[in-house]
Design a protein around this motif. Structure first.
Motif, PDB file in Angstrom:
ATOM      1  N   GLY A   1      73.541  25.074   7.182  1.00  0.00           N
ATOM      2  CA  GLY A   1      73.227  24.349   8.408  1.00  0.00           C
ATOM      3  C   GLY A   1      72.686  25.257   9.502  1.00  0.00           C
ATOM      4  O   GLY A   1      72.391  26.438   9.286  1.00  0.00           O
ATOM      5  N   MET A   2      72.561  24.697  10.691  1.00  0.00           N
ATOM      6  CA  MET A   2      72.125  25.462  11.863  1.00  0.00           C
ATOM      7  C   MET A   2      73.247  26.418  12.253  1.00  0.00           C
ATOM      8  O   MET A   2      74.421  26.077  12.155  1.00  0.00           O
ATOM      9  N   ARG A   3      72.897  27.599  12.738  1.00  0.00           N
ATOM     10  CA  ARG A   3      73.915  28.610  13.049  1.00  0.00           C
ATOM     11  C   ARG A   3      74.883  28.158  14.141  1.00  0.00           C
ATOM     12  O   ARG A   3      76.029  28.598  14.161  1.00  0.00           O
ATOM     13  N   ASN A   4      74.441  27.287  15.034  1.00  0.00           N
ATOM     14  CA  ASN A   4      75.319  26.759  16.093  1.00  0.00           C
ATOM     15  C   ASN A   4      75.535  25.252  15.974  1.00  0.00           C
ATOM     16  O   ASN A   4      75.811  24.581  16.963  1.00  0.00           O
ATOM     17  N   GLY A   5      75.378  24.721  14.761  1.00  0.00           N
ATOM     18  CA  GLY A   5      75.588  23.301  14.515  1.00  0.00           C
ATOM     19  C   GLY A   5      74.322  22.480  14.699  1.00  0.00           C
ATOM     20  O   GLY A   5      73.390  22.880  15.394  1.00  0.00           O
ATOM     21  N   TRP A   6      74.307  21.326  14.049  1.00  0.00           N
ATOM     22  CA  TRP A   6      73.134  20.451  14.054  1.00  0.00           C
ATOM     23  C   TRP A   6      72.712  20.060  15.473  1.00  0.00           C
ATOM     24  O   TRP A   6      71.525  19.976  15.785  1.00  0.00           O
ATOM     25  N   ASP A   7      73.653  19.827  16.356  1.00  0.00           N
ATOM     26  CA  ASP A   7      73.331  19.389  17.713  1.00  0.00           C
ATOM     27  C   ASP A   7      72.635  20.464  18.544  1.00  0.00           C
ATOM     28  O   ASP A   7      72.128  20.171  19.626  1.00  0.00           O
TER      29      ASP A   7
END
Length: 117
Positions: free
Chosen positions: A62-68
């Motif tokens: 996923g994104m390193r700091n979360g999808w949001d």
């Protein structure tokens, strides 16, 4: 090279096997080179028509700091227009869907940007 690399498998398993991946007009598999603000950048072979979020979570953590945290995505290399955060939420990694969003799959060199930029 991508076509040459997959040709022996298509010949061994058959064209209908390969056409079983993806949506109509977007059949088969694709090499996705995923980089940017993801947990684990890499190159993967995946089914066409996979949702962007699923592609990132399945292969890159996923994104390193979360999808949001997504700010933008270049879904197909430097020659295709950027997708906004809103368009990333339901982006399907195929030619037709990305074209309908004003971008393209191009070489499938996916570059993700989070809100740190």
């Amino acid at each position: 090279m991508e076509t040459i690399a997959v040709a022996p498998t298509i010949l061994r398993r058959g064209a209908s096997w390969f056409a079983g991946f993806g949506n109509p007009n977007n059949r088969g598999t694709k090499l996705f080179g995923i980089s940017g603000h993801v947990t684990s950048p890499k190159v993967v072979e995946e089914s066409m028509s996979i949702p962007l979020q699923d592609l990132l979570e399945k292969h890159c953590g996923g994104m390193r700091n979360g999808w949001d945290s997504i700010q933008a995505c270049i879904p197909g290399g430097s020659s295709v227009p950027v997708l906004s955060k809103e368009l990333c939420n339901d982006a399907i990694m195929e030619f037709d869907d990305l074209r309908s969003k004003g971008s393209g799959l191009g070489t499938a060199a996916v570059t993700m940007f989070d809100d740190s930029v």
